[in-house]
Design a protein around this motif. Structure first.
Motif, PDB file in Angstrom:
ATOM      1  N   HIS A   1       0.843  -1.192   0.000  1.00  0.00           N
ATOM      2  CA  HIS A   1       0.000   0.000   0.000  1.00  0.00           C
ATOM      3  C   HIS A   1       0.884   1.250   0.000  1.00  0.00           C
ATOM      4  O   HIS A   1       1.771   1.375   0.851  1.00  0.00           O
ATOM      5  N   PRO A   2       0.656   2.175  -0.915  1.00  0.00           N
ATOM      6  CA  PRO A   2       1.403   3.439  -0.898  1.00  0.00           C
ATOM      7  C   PRO A   2       0.846   4.383   0.163  1.00  0.00           C
ATOM      8  O   PRO A   2       0.235   5.411  -0.135  1.00  0.00           O
ATOM      9  N   THR A   3       1.054   4.022   1.416  1.00  0.00           N
ATOM     10  CA  THR A   3       0.555   4.793   2.554  1.00  0.00           C
ATOM     11  C   THR A   3       1.713   5.252   3.428  1.00  0.00           C
ATOM     12  O   THR A   3       1.563   5.393   4.647  1.00  0.00           O
ATOM     13  N   ILE A   4       2.867   5.465   2.813  1.00  0.00           N
ATOM     14  CA  ILE A   4       3.993   5.995   3.579  1.00  0.00           C
ATOM     15  C   ILE A   4       3.666   7.411   4.035  1.00  0.00           C
ATOM     16  O   ILE A   4       3.846   7.777   5.190  1.00  0.00           O
ATOM     17  N   MET A   5       3.155   8.225   3.112  1.00  0.00           N
ATOM     18  CA  MET A   5       2.758   9.583   3.473  1.00  0.00           C
ATOM     19  C   MET A   5       1.344   9.540   4.060  1.00  0.00           C
ATOM     20  O   MET A   5       0.417   9.043   3.430  1.00  0.00           O
ATOM     21  N   GLY A   6       1.203  10.061   5.290  1.00  0.00           N
ATOM     22  CA  GLY A   6      -0.058   9.927   6.015  1.00  0.00           C
ATOM     23  C   GLY A   6      -0.769  11.243   6.260  1.00  0.00           C
ATOM     24  O   GLY A   6      -0.636  12.212   5.499  1.00  0.00           O
TER      25      GLY A   6
END
Length: 464
Positions: free
Chosen positions: A194-199
């Protein structure tokens, strides 16, 4: 002979666009763009069949959006709509394209979405117009920026974080296309995370890790790089939910370095070593040639398989709408009252969850046909590799089963393509619960049917 070409268009949005959509974020619009967003396409043809694969920096493309884009691309390029794969990276730090809670920046998003099909068609048209003879290659490695994202707290309740004991797929699968001089034309990289590094603290538009991954591959290998999102339904980043832009850049660079290593080590030809001569020098020098002894497989094929997955019962749209309206009004009151940040954040989170539940009800009503949801599986064969995909967010265990049981020499399994139907968990996950199970329109029992449909699609392009 197989031919391929590449194309790319810039889809970076205006500053001030409605951004992200995290349930705990306190902002609505972006402060800027850290990296460009792109549509990247590769077109392939063997003279009889022509295919396009499209990679877009966007959270999701809903079924209606996918259908419109497919039509625009086909009209522009004369490609058969069924021979187009439209994939999305699933970045969570691009535009907010789906929330009912937007009050700022929506005008930019609407214009952006209106222009997107034409920009995608422009990228595909460029790819079609630049095709040259190519030879395909395949390689596989590993990268550990991902982790199972379904841990449990001390009470046994699941949350989204790091589960070091859970199933994880670190595989990096790389399909290469080189011209006849050996120069790279395209590199397709498949990875499940999931590209959820940036929150929620991040206020910048980013492609998340796929962006720097592509950049590193293109700078190291050459040619154009596409990202294909793998079976990432239960796979997330080890380092995630941050506002520190350096974290996604580093993770993408790490994945890009591994993909580049795989790509540079992949040879389309099987070779045999031949000693040409021993050259007299200070030390006698062996001069060798590694001669091709076989031609690469250049098969190109496409198949579709229809499967009906059991539907899960969810609240009606009317019921979900009542709850959403109640919590949206509560959020408005809290904001108007001038409450503290923690109270506002809590109200935003409750309203966001209700918005998610409302979308689940909408999806279920839109997808469901009686007790089932019809889903289409697509497989594209490129040489000795088969790229098979579903319009879902599949758990990694499904991908592992498909790759293990596939008749193809090399199998690349992805979700996040050709529309979007939300999560497809394993049957075991329904007993465990958690976010993904709460928001899926599918019922337990879908796992086996989905895996079998993917295997059938692979067999059709592999065995003809």
């Amino acid at each position: 002979m197989l031919k391929a070409g590449v194309g790319r268009t810039d889809i970076t949005p205006p500053v001030g666009s409605a951004h992200a959509g995290w349930g705990t974020q306190m902002h609505q619009v972006s402060d800027g763009n850290d990296m460009p967003l792109h549509v990247t396409a590769v077109a392939l043809s063997d003279g009889d069949l022509s295919v396009a694969i499209v990679d877009i920096d966007i959270l999701v493309l809903r079924n209606a959006q996918d259908a419109e884009m497919r039509t625009v691309i086909a009209d522009r390029t004369d490609l058969d709509p069924d021979n187009i794969r439209i994939s999305y990276s699933h970045t969570h730090s691009a535009l907010n394209t789906y929330s009912d809670l937007l009050s700022e920046g929506a005008e930019f998003v609407n214009q952006w979405l209106e222009e997107l099909p034409v920009k995608a068609a422009t990228a595909v048209a460029e790819a079609v117009g630049t095709m040259v003879p190519v030879v395909p290659s395949f390689g596989r490695g590993e990268c550990d920026i991902n982790i199972n994202r379904r841990p449990a707290d001390s009470r046994g309740d699941l949350f989204t974080g790091r589960d070091w004991e859970g199933f994880v797929d670190h595989s990096v699968e790389v399909v290469g296309l080189d011209d006849l001089e050996g120069d790279p034309v395209a590199t397709l990289v498949n990875y499940a995370c999931h590209p959820t590094i940036m929150g929620h603290e991040n206020r910048w538009v980013t492609p998340d890790f796929p962006g720097p991954m592509r950049r590193v591959v293109e700078q190291t290998v050459g040619g154009t790089c596409l990202f294909l999102q793998g079976a990432a339904g239960n796979q997330g980043p080890v380092d995630g939910f941050t506002g520190d832009l350096r974290v996604y850049r580093k993770a993408g660079a790490k994945l890009g370095a591994e993909a580049s290593k795989i790509r540079l080590a992949s040879d389309p030809f099987e070779r045999k070593e031949r000693l040409v001569e021993i050259l007299a020098s200070g030390a006698d020098l062996g001069i060798y040639e590694d001669e091709p002894i076989s031609e690469p497989n250049d098969t190109l094929a496409v198949s579709w398989v229809d499967v009906e997955l059991p539907a899960r019962d969810v609240p009606s749209i009317a019921e979900a709408q009542v709850e959403f309206d109640r919590l949206a009004e509560e959020l408005e009151r809290v904001q108007d009252f001038g409450a503290g940040e923690s109270d506002v954040m809590s109200a935003v989170s409750r309203a966001k969850r209700a918005n998610v539940a409302l979308n689940v009800s909408r999806n279920s009503e839109g997808f469901r046909k009686g007790d089932v949801i019809p889903v289409r599986v697509q497989a594209i064969r490129i040489g000795n590799a088969v790229l098979v995909t579903m319009p879902v967010e599949p758990f990694a265990e499904l991908g592992a089963q498909i790759k293990e049981r596939s008749v193809a020499t090399n199998t690349v399994f992805s979700g996040f393509s050709n529309g979007h139907y939300a999560y497809l968990p394993t049957d075991e996950a329904y007993e465990e619960g958690g976010y993904e199970v709460r928001v899926t329109p599918f019922a337990a029992g879908s796992e086996r049917l989905a895996v079998d449909a993917c295997l059938e699609a692979i067999e059709r392009v592999w065995e003809g």
